[in-house]
Every structure is written in structure tokens, then in C-alpha cells.
Design a protein around this motif. Structure first.
Motif, PDB file in Angstrom:
ATOM      1  N   CYS A  82     -42.694 -46.610  27.196  1.00 55.57           N
ATOM      2  CA  CYS A  82     -42.953 -47.511  26.078  1.00 55.57           C
ATOM      3  C   CYS A  82     -42.049 -47.124  24.914  1.00 55.57           C
ATOM      4  N   ARG A 133     -32.305 -53.526  26.308  1.00 56.27           N
ATOM      5  CA  ARG A 133     -32.371 -54.346  27.518  1.00 56.27           C
ATOM      6  C   ARG A 133     -30.998 -54.398  28.213  1.00 56.27           C
ATOM      7  N   SER A 137     -52.928 -60.940  22.175  1.00 56.59           N
ATOM      8  CA  SER A 137     -52.789 -60.214  23.431  1.00 56.59           C
ATOM      9  C   SER A 137     -54.185 -59.968  23.978  1.00 56.59           C
ATOM     10  N   LYS A 184     -44.640 -56.313  22.333  1.00 59.70           N
ATOM     11  CA  LYS A 184     -46.005 -56.210  21.837  1.00 59.70           C
ATOM     12  C   LYS A 184     -46.039 -55.582  20.444  1.00 59.70           C
ATOM     13  N   THR A 197     -41.701 -50.928  28.193  1.00 54.75           N
ATOM     14  CA  THR A 197     -42.383 -51.956  27.412  1.00 54.75           C
ATOM     15  C   THR A 197     -42.011 -51.764  25.953  1.00 54.75           C
ATOM     16  N   VAL A 223     -48.636 -60.244  21.339  1.00 54.43           N
ATOM     17  CA  VAL A 223     -47.475 -60.191  22.214  1.00 54.43           C
ATOM     18  C   VAL A 223     -46.636 -61.433  21.956  1.00 54.43           C
ATOM     19  N   GLU A 246     -39.343 -61.926  24.558  1.00 51.40           N
ATOM     20  CA  GLU A 246     -40.523 -62.208  25.367  1.00 51.40           C
ATOM     21  C   GLU A 246     -41.160 -60.917  25.880  1.00 51.40           C
ATOM     22  N   GLY A 247     -42.456 -60.782  25.637  1.00 49.49           N
ATOM     23  CA  GLY A 247     -43.184 -59.624  26.128  1.00 49.49           C
ATOM     24  C   GLY A 247     -43.256 -58.458  25.171  1.00 49.49           C
ATOM     25  N   LYS A 257     -44.826 -64.504  23.089  1.00 46.12           N
ATOM     26  CA  LYS A 257     -44.879 -65.385  24.259  1.00 46.12           C
ATOM     27  C   LYS A 257     -44.364 -66.754  23.866  1.00 46.12           C
ATOM     28  N   TYR A 288     -42.223 -52.456  21.754  1.00 43.36           N
ATOM     29  CA  TYR A 288     -43.230 -52.670  20.725  1.00 43.36           C
ATOM     30  C   TYR A 288     -42.589 -52.741  19.340  1.00 43.36           C
ATOM     31  N   ASP A 316     -52.693 -49.371  25.914  1.00 44.95           N
ATOM     32  CA  ASP A 316     -51.993 -49.933  27.074  1.00 44.95           C
ATOM     33  C   ASP A 316     -51.677 -48.888  28.141  1.00 44.95           C
TER      34      ASP A 316
END
Length: 398
Positions: free
Chosen positions: A226, A244, A385, A275, A251, A376, A272-273, A378, A253, A165
Motif C-alpha cells: 500500500c 503505475r 467505499s 482510496k 494499492t 474510493v 481509478e481505485g 470510481k 491512497y 484494509d
């Protein structure tokens, strides 16, 4: 990537001919073939990882095989030995497998395999079929026949996904226990071999910590683009929520083995999101074999959860079926010999397996499949992904 979720999942007992700790004649005698599995279906300690998902997957697979006539005209009977997360009980389960002449022990997740069960199975020449391998010892045993890359794929795969990524300043936060040392080394190997990537080593935390704020502060102080987490699902939920809340846009993981459906639900929109790499195809795969898995799992129990544990359990029954088909000596030793000579073995949409060749790896010689699926979160669930085609991460397997 072995998650240590402390979930009080309840074993769904269907009205099946697949008896838990009951069954017909020993081994392959009579009209049945007896196999078994070790599973933590109850918790003797607070640290026990209750996993009934694997049992559901095995039950679903054997129910479908038996409904289609069984193997060689014989039905397969399953015995489930509950180790309750207790290593002593796990060793007792292994002795039962030998004494009761189980033809094979099928796919689950056994954290005590290196010290308690594998030595007994090896001495009795009982095949260890399709397990979700979690330790190097399980990739080294002569009786081990894995279908997937195992928990190594969850972590090494996720690190490789981060490199894929374009992550340049990755941070990995992992549990502070002896078993995680291998994972820390894997992170260093993957990130250290990637051009332009700066990795300052793993940040360690104590599992079950109530206040994750200090750990989050240490992670964000490195200004990561990341951020990966390895450990129990409950800790992951607290950690990601705090990241968050702190306003980080990194990002996130974590492997699907860490972010189980219950954890994703607890995180809500925060999930959400996120990976992560899985050692199995994603449940939303359109592949016909995956659709059959979902149909058979639902046919066994409407409450069964389609995740990597249940899928590996199901896949182990398909490998077992191929090993037993046409086998004259329906014993553990007979099956062990046949499996060891099989190549080009197709199980669901995993890459073909060749059990006649070992990998040139000191730690993982019997890793016959080094593919992972990038995913991912979703709409509240793991999904592919990009492409549903697996990625081979063999270059990172030392």
C-alpha cells in the motif's frame, strides 16, 4: 490534509444579497446580521492556494437560509475578505472582522490562522465557525467551533483506512516541509500501533519537483503493498502516474483533499481505485442533507464544485443558523457564549457535536468530531467505499 493545489479558480459572483466586502449594518444591527470569511480568491504569490470552493459553499448556504426568511426575521449578509495567500493581508482581514463587528467568521481554509488571524479573533471574541482546521492551534482556540475533524482526518483517516484494509507494508510519501512533521508523526502512531504492520518511516520529497522518479524508486524499493501520498495535487498526479508506469501493483491512497476533481481528471484511468478518507461525507451520499447541499450549491451556481471545501463552508452556515436562532444578544460575544453552551448539535449527517466538552488530547482538545468517511475513486469521482456510515478514528488522536 491540506492540499496546496495552485489552481486559478475563479470566484463566481452571483447576483445575491450576500455582498462580498459590502453589506448592511455592522454586527446584528438593523435588518441584517453581518458575518464574514477569509478566503484566498486571488493569488499574491505562486504558492497561494486559491480556494473559491469554500466561498461558494458559504454563499449557497446563506442564500438558502435567507430565502427561507433568514434568522429571527433578519437576513444574513456576508463579507468576503480576500487574503490573496498573503499572511499580512490575512491579519488585516482579521482586524476587519473585529473593527466592523462581524458576528462570526465562517468556514473556509486559512493556513495562516495560528499566527495571523486567531490571535486577533480571540482578542475580539469573534467566533471562528466551521473552519476546515489544518493546524493544532485551530483545535485549541477558545473561539474555534469546527464541524468536521478537519485536515487531520484526511491523513490520519487514510492511514487508519490502510490498516482497516489489511496493509502490512505501507509506505507514506510526504512533502518535505516543517508543517508535515505532524503528519509524519501521525503515520508512525497509526502504523506503529497496528499488529503485523511494518513501517519504516515517511519518504520525503520537495514540492514542485519536476522529476519524481528518484522518489518513486525509493518508495518501491520497500516493496509496499500500500502506498499513500501527501502533498499538493499536481505532485500527486505526477507521483501516482510514475508509480503505475513503473509497474507497481500496490494499492494507492490519498485523501480527497489532495485528489481534487481536476487532479483526478488529469490522472484519468490511473486514478481509478485510489482510496482515501475524507473529513466530510462523500458527494454521492444518499443522505437527504447531502442532497439538499447539492441542490443548494447548484442553485447558487451551476459552476460550483461539490467537494470538502464547499461542503464545510455550507455546513458552517447551518451551525451559524442554529447558534443565532433565538439569540437575544446578536453580537460576536453573544454568539460565542451561546455556541460554547450547545450540545447535541446536528449539522447535516455529521455526528452530533457537543461544544461543552473538550477532548482529552494535548494537541486537539477542541476536535468535537473525530469521524471520517472512507472513499474510493470510481468512474472519475470520489464515492463511498462500502458503507456510507462514518468511521470514528478517535483512538488515533493523540
Amino acid at each position: 490534509m491540506a492540499s496546496k493545489l495552485r489552481l486559478g479558480a475563479v470566484l463566481v459572483a452571483g447576483s445575491l444579497s450576500l455582498a462580498a466586502c459590502k453589506g448592511g449594518a455592522a454586527g446584528g444591527g438593523g435588518d441584517t446580521i453581518t458575518v464574514g470569511m477569509f478566503a484566498t480568491t486571488s493569488a499574491a504569490t505562486s504558492a497561494a492556494f486559491v480556494n473559491t470552493w469554500s466561498v461558494d459553499g458559504v454563499q449557497a448556504g446563506l442564500k438558502a437560509i435567507n430565502a427561507a426568511g433568514g434568522v429571527n426575521g433578519k437576513k444574513i449578509t456576508l463579507k468576503v475578505c480576500d487574503n490573496a495567500g498573503d499572511p499580512n493581508r490575512d491579519a488585516t482581514c482579521a482586524r476587519r472582522a473585529v473593527q466592523e463587528k462581524w458576528v462570526a467568521v465562517l468556514g473556509g481554509f486559512d493556513p495562516y490562522a495560528p499566527s495571523q488571524t486567531l490571535p486577533v479573533l480571540e482578542a475580539g471574541s469573534v467566533p471562528y465557525v466551521g473552519f476546515l482546521q489544518g493546524t493544532p492551534a485551530e483545535y485549541q482556540s477558545r473561539v474555534s467551533f469546527p464541524v468536521s475533524i478537519g485536515t487531520v482526518g484526511g491523513y490520519v483517516g487514510t492511514f487508519s483506512q490502510m490498516v482497516h484494509d489489511g496493509c502490512k507494508k505501507p509506505v507514506f510519501v510526504g512533502a518535505n516541509d516543517a508543517g508535515s512533521d505532524v503528519t509524519y508523526a501521525q503515520a508512525k502512531d497509526v502504523f506503529g500501533s497496528a499488529p503485523g504492520v511494518t513501517f519504516n518511516g515517511a519518504i520525503k520529497f520537495t514540492s514542485g519537483t519536476t522529476d519524481v522518479t528518484p522518489t518513486v524508486a525509493d518508495a518501491l524499493a520497500q516493496r509496499p503493498d500500500c502506498l499513500a501520498f501527501g502533498g499538493g495535487g499536481n505532485d500527486a498526479a505526477k507521483f501516482f502516474a510514475a508509480v503505475r508506469k513503473a509497474g507497481s501493483k500496490a494499492t494507492l491512497y490519498a485523501s480527497p483533499g489532495v485528489l481534487q476533481p481536476q487532479v483526478i481528471a488529469a490522472l484519468g484511468k490511473t486514478a481509478e481505485g485510489i482510496k482515501g478518507a475524507s473529513d466530510t461525507p462523500m458527494p454521492n451520499s444518499s443522505d437527504p442533507s447531502m442532497q439538499k447541499f447539492l441542490t443548494d450549491l447548484k442553485g447558487y451556481s451551476a459552476k460550483a464544485v461539490p467537494n470538502e471545501f464547499s461542503l464545510i463552508g455550507y455546513a458552517s452556515t447551518l451551525l451559524l443558523q442554529q447558534g443565532l436562532t433565538g439569540l437575544g444578544d446578536v453580537t460576536a460575544k453573544g454568539l460565542l457564549k451561546k455556541l460554547g453552551g450547545m450540545s447535541g448539535v446536528k449539522v447535516m449527517n455529521f455526528p452530533p457535536l457537543d461544544f461543552t466538552k473538550t477532548r482529552g488530547s494535548r494537541q486537539y482538545p477542541r476536535m468535537f468530531n473525530s469521524s471520517v468517511w472512507y472513499g474510493v475513486v470510481k468512474n472519475g469521482q470520489w464515492t463511498s467505499s462500502g458503507s456510507q456510515t462514518p468511521t470514528d478514528i478517535g483512538q488515533y488522536i493523540k
